[in-house]
Design an enzyme around this catalytic site. Sequence first.
Site, short mmCIF file in Angstrom:
data_model
loop_
_atom_site.label_atom_id
_atom_site.label_comp_id
_atom_site.label_asym_id
_atom_site.label_seq_id
_atom_site.Cartn_x
_atom_site.Cartn_y
_atom_site.Cartn_z
N ASP A 98 -25.13 58.43 -4.63
CA ASP A 98 -25.49 57.17 -4.41
C ASP A 98 -25.63 56.73 -2.85
O ASP A 98 -24.63 56.14 -2.46
CB ASP A 98 -23.92 56.50 -4.73
CG ASP A 98 -22.52 57.26 -4.20
OD1 ASP A 98 -22.13 58.10 -3.81
OD2 ASP A 98 -21.29 56.69 -4.98
N GLU A 120 -24.45 62.29 -11.67
CA GLU A 120 -23.76 61.36 -11.53
C GLU A 120 -24.13 59.99 -11.84
O GLU A 120 -24.30 58.92 -11.17
CB GLU A 120 -23.53 61.69 -10.53
CG GLU A 120 -21.84 61.99 -10.00
CD GLU A 120 -20.71 61.92 -8.81
OE1 GLU A 120 -20.16 63.24 -8.88
OE2 GLU A 120 -20.88 61.33 -8.08
N GLU A 134 -22.86 52.50 -1.25
CA GLU A 134 -22.99 52.84 -2.15
C GLU A 134 -22.96 52.79 -3.36
O GLU A 134 -23.58 53.42 -4.61
CB GLU A 134 -21.46 54.46 -2.17
CG GLU A 134 -22.15 55.62 -1.32
CD GLU A 134 -21.16 54.82 -0.09
OE1 GLU A 134 -20.47 54.10 0.29
OE2 GLU A 134 -21.41 55.83 0.71
N HIS A 210 -13.04 58.38 4.91
CA HIS A 210 -14.20 58.73 5.56
C HIS A 210 -15.57 57.35 5.40
O HIS A 210 -16.49 56.97 5.77
CB HIS A 210 -15.25 59.26 5.58
CG HIS A 210 -16.10 59.46 4.34
ND1 HIS A 210 -16.69 59.09 3.62
CD2 HIS A 210 -15.43 60.08 3.10
CE1 HIS A 210 -17.15 59.72 2.22
NE2 HIS A 210 -15.82 60.36 1.86
N ARG A 212 -17.43 53.71 4.69
CA ARG A 212 -17.46 52.92 5.61
C ARG A 212 -16.91 51.51 5.46
O ARG A 212 -16.90 50.65 6.57
CB ARG A 212 -19.24 53.09 5.37
CG ARG A 212 -20.00 53.87 6.33
CD ARG A 212 -21.43 53.80 6.23
NE ARG A 212 -22.05 53.79 7.62
CZ ARG A 212 -22.82 55.00 6.71
NH1 ARG A 212 -22.52 56.36 6.60
NH2 ARG A 212 -23.67 55.17 8.00
N HIS A 243 -13.73 64.03 8.66
CA HIS A 243 -14.97 64.08 8.74
C HIS A 243 -15.66 64.23 10.24
O HIS A 243 -14.83 63.87 10.66
CB HIS A 243 -15.13 62.38 7.55
CG HIS A 243 -16.60 62.50 7.23
ND1 HIS A 243 -17.68 62.20 8.39
CD2 HIS A 243 -16.84 62.58 6.57
CE1 HIS A 243 -18.72 61.85 7.41
NE2 HIS A 243 -18.42 62.26 6.66
C1 UD1 Z 1 -22.30 59.82 4.55
C2 UD1 Z 1 -22.13 58.73 2.59
C3 UD1 Z 1 -21.09 58.41 2.14
C4 UD1 Z 1 -20.80 59.99 1.06
C5 UD1 Z 1 -19.94 60.75 2.33
C6 UD1 Z 1 -19.63 62.23 2.28
C7 UD1 Z 1 -23.50 57.32 3.01
C8 UD1 Z 1 -24.79 55.90 3.32
N1 UD1 Z 1 -23.21 57.73 3.16
O1 UD1 Z 1 -21.46 59.39 4.98
O2 UD1 Z 1 -21.68 57.99 0.34
O3 UD1 Z 1 -19.56 59.29 0.43
O4 UD1 Z 1 -21.94 61.37 3.61
O5 UD1 Z 1 -19.05 63.11 3.58
O6 UD1 Z 1 -25.58 57.94 2.87
N2 UD1 Z 1 -22.09 63.99 10.76
C9 UD1 Z 1 -22.39 65.13 11.87
N3 UD1 Z 1 -22.13 66.06 11.18
C10 UD1 Z 1 -22.43 66.63 10.20
C11 UD1 Z 1 -22.13 65.31 9.21
C12 UD1 Z 1 -21.74 64.18 9.81
O7 UD1 Z 1 -21.93 65.32 13.27
O8 UD1 Z 1 -22.49 67.55 9.37
C13 UD1 Z 1 -21.70 62.84 11.67
C14 UD1 Z 1 -23.01 62.22 12.69
O9 UD1 Z 1 -22.34 61.53 14.08
C15 UD1 Z 1 -23.49 60.99 11.33
C16 UD1 Z 1 -22.04 60.65 10.96
O10 UD1 Z 1 -21.20 61.79 10.80
O11 UD1 Z 1 -24.28 60.64 12.01
C17 UD1 Z 1 -21.49 59.33 9.71
O12 UD1 Z 1 -23.08 60.69 8.60
P1 UD1 Z 1 -23.31 59.85 7.38
O13 UD1 Z 1 -24.18 60.41 6.65
O14 UD1 Z 1 -24.63 58.25 7.83
O15 UD1 Z 1 -22.17 59.06 7.17
P2 UD1 Z 1 -21.03 59.16 6.10
O16 UD1 Z 1 -19.66 58.69 6.81
O17 UD1 Z 1 -21.26 61.10 6.34
N1 UDP Z 2 -14.47 68.58 1.43
C1 UDP Z 2 -14.46 69.91 2.08
N2 UDP Z 2 -14.10 70.07 2.85
C2 UDP Z 2 -13.57 69.43 3.59
C3 UDP Z 2 -13.57 68.07 3.13
C4 UDP Z 2 -13.78 67.89 1.35
O1 UDP Z 2 -14.95 70.41 1.46
O2 UDP Z 2 -12.80 69.05 4.96
C5 UDP Z 2 -15.71 68.62 0.12
C6 UDP Z 2 -14.00 68.02 -1.70
O3 UDP Z 2 -13.45 69.09 -1.68
C7 UDP Z 2 -15.24 67.28 -2.27
C8 UDP Z 2 -16.37 66.56 -1.51
O4 UDP Z 2 -16.41 67.66 0.31
O5 UDP Z 2 -15.85 69.12 -3.49
C9 UDP Z 2 -16.37 65.68 -0.82
O6 UDP Z 2 -17.11 65.01 -0.19
P1 UDP Z 2 -16.48 63.86 0.75
O7 UDP Z 2 -15.34 63.23 1.04
O8 UDP Z 2 -17.66 64.08 2.27
O9 UDP Z 2 -18.05 61.90 0.00
P2 UDP Z 2 -17.29 62.06 -1.49
O10 UDP Z 2 -17.20 62.44 -2.39
O11 UDP Z 2 -16.60 60.56 -1.01
O12 UDP Z 2 -18.89 61.95 -1.38
#
Ligand code: UD1
Ligand code: UDP
Length: 384
Positions: A98, A120, A134, A210, A212, A243
């Site tokens: 999602d 999923e 999501e 994490h 939003r 995160h």
């Molecule tokens: C995203 C997904 C969320 C998912 C989550 C898993 C959307 C809108 N959100 O949210 O559904 O649960 O990923 O973790 O698709 N960043 C880094 N390095 C990384 C990853 C993130 O620097 O490897 C930072 C960047 O500044 C980025 C910010 O995190 O802009 C947010 O990342 P983003 O993918 O927009 O949102 P998540 O909260 O990670």
């Molecule tokens: N996870 C990981 N390292 C971390 C935190 C989470 O490998 O430091 C794994 C966790 O075991 C799970 C997945 O990341 O498999 C969940 O990701 P996240 O919580 O970012 O996203 P969501 O599941 O909420 O979309």
Amino acid sequence: MKKLKIMSVFGTRPEAIKMAPLVKEIAAHPGMESLCCLTGQHREMLDSVMEIFRLRGDYDLNIMEQRQTLTTITTKTILGMDRVIEEAKPDMILVHGDTSTTFAGALSAFYHQVPVGHVEAGLRTYDPYSPYPEEMNRVLVSDLAELHFAPTRANAENLRKEAVRGEIFITGNTAIDAMKTTVRDDFQFSTPELNCLDFAARRVIVVTCHRRENYGAPMEHIMHAIRDVAETHSDVEVVYPVHLSPKVRECAFGILGGVPRVHLTDPVNVEEMHNLMARCYMVMTDSGGLQEEAPALGKPVLVMRRETERPEAVAAGTARLAGVEREIVARMAAELLDEPAAYTQMARAVNPYGDGSACARIVGAIAWRFGLTAERPADFQAES
Ligand code: UD1
Ligand code: UDP
């Protein structure tokens, strides 16, 4: 005979973890060729998963920006996918879950009239703003997809009620397939903060946060609740891999930085995370994936959200919805720490989410859809 080209599109950490075993299962099928298109919505957190599972992307759109917006993720993915689909000409595109990558990947496939398989599928809260964005992403993908791989019977029921187009399969969640390869009794942590933990003498609480919709006041409440729990329980160690989102880091380090017995680390790799959860006392999280993994490991989960699209573990008694109010979250955590009966009741390994064969069912369903087999895969049945 020409092989079917199945392209998996993913870009965030959880998508990669849950698609990794599927990509391998597709590659192992003699009638299929597996291609990976990474959007790079996450960078470091995605690369870490690819490294652990020894996978590589055939295409990488590399879209991530610091503090990216929903609009930039979606538009950059759609523009990037245009070229990739034209070049690769896949027979089917698979998306997972999602995220914005999921939605934009499915929409791009539709624009090119490539059939979409949704891994999923069918999770719902029926509140478009929680989780945000999501819930809307997965509803929209259900309209775009032709094959729907629902982890549980309840997820499939949601899709049937919505009368979605195409075929619904109950497969179990591929997260459970992934955990079969990561959790080991003799696992050694390489992150120093994890290596020093004495899991026998201390009660370790694993925290992640994490979402939003929790940005701002709800996340501040959550962080204060964690702080209250650590300050009132001297035998507890909180391990919180934070995160990389700057909004999350500002809040977590601002409120929890320097608090005794709270270990804030960078994200840990997926093997470390799964083994950390396997050894911990309990989990407090707003993550989707952790809500599936912790019950399979027999660890109570407090879900720090207002609602969940994963009611199975709540029904089975291993997860509780704690909401996002400081006092309530702290009180529910204290109950599990101070009342052995409450803890024991929740600490039972139940696994409503899968039996580790979700990927085989999904590949079987794709083979059936394209006429490689006459046999439709049997649905996953959760243990009752
Ligand atoms: C995203 C997904 C969320 C998912 C989550 C898993 C959307 C809108 N959100 O949210 O559904 O649960 O990923 O973790 O698709 N960043 C880094 N390095 C990384 C990853 C993130 O620097 O490897 C930072 C960047 O500044 C980025 C910010 O995190 O802009 C947010 O990342 P983003 O993918 O927009 O949102 P998540 O909260 O990670
Ligand atoms: N996870 C990981 N390292 C971390 C935190 C989470 O490998 O430091 C794994 C966790 O075991 C799970 C997945 O990341 O498999 C969940 O990701 P996240 O919580 O970012 O996203 P969501 O599941 O909420 O979309």
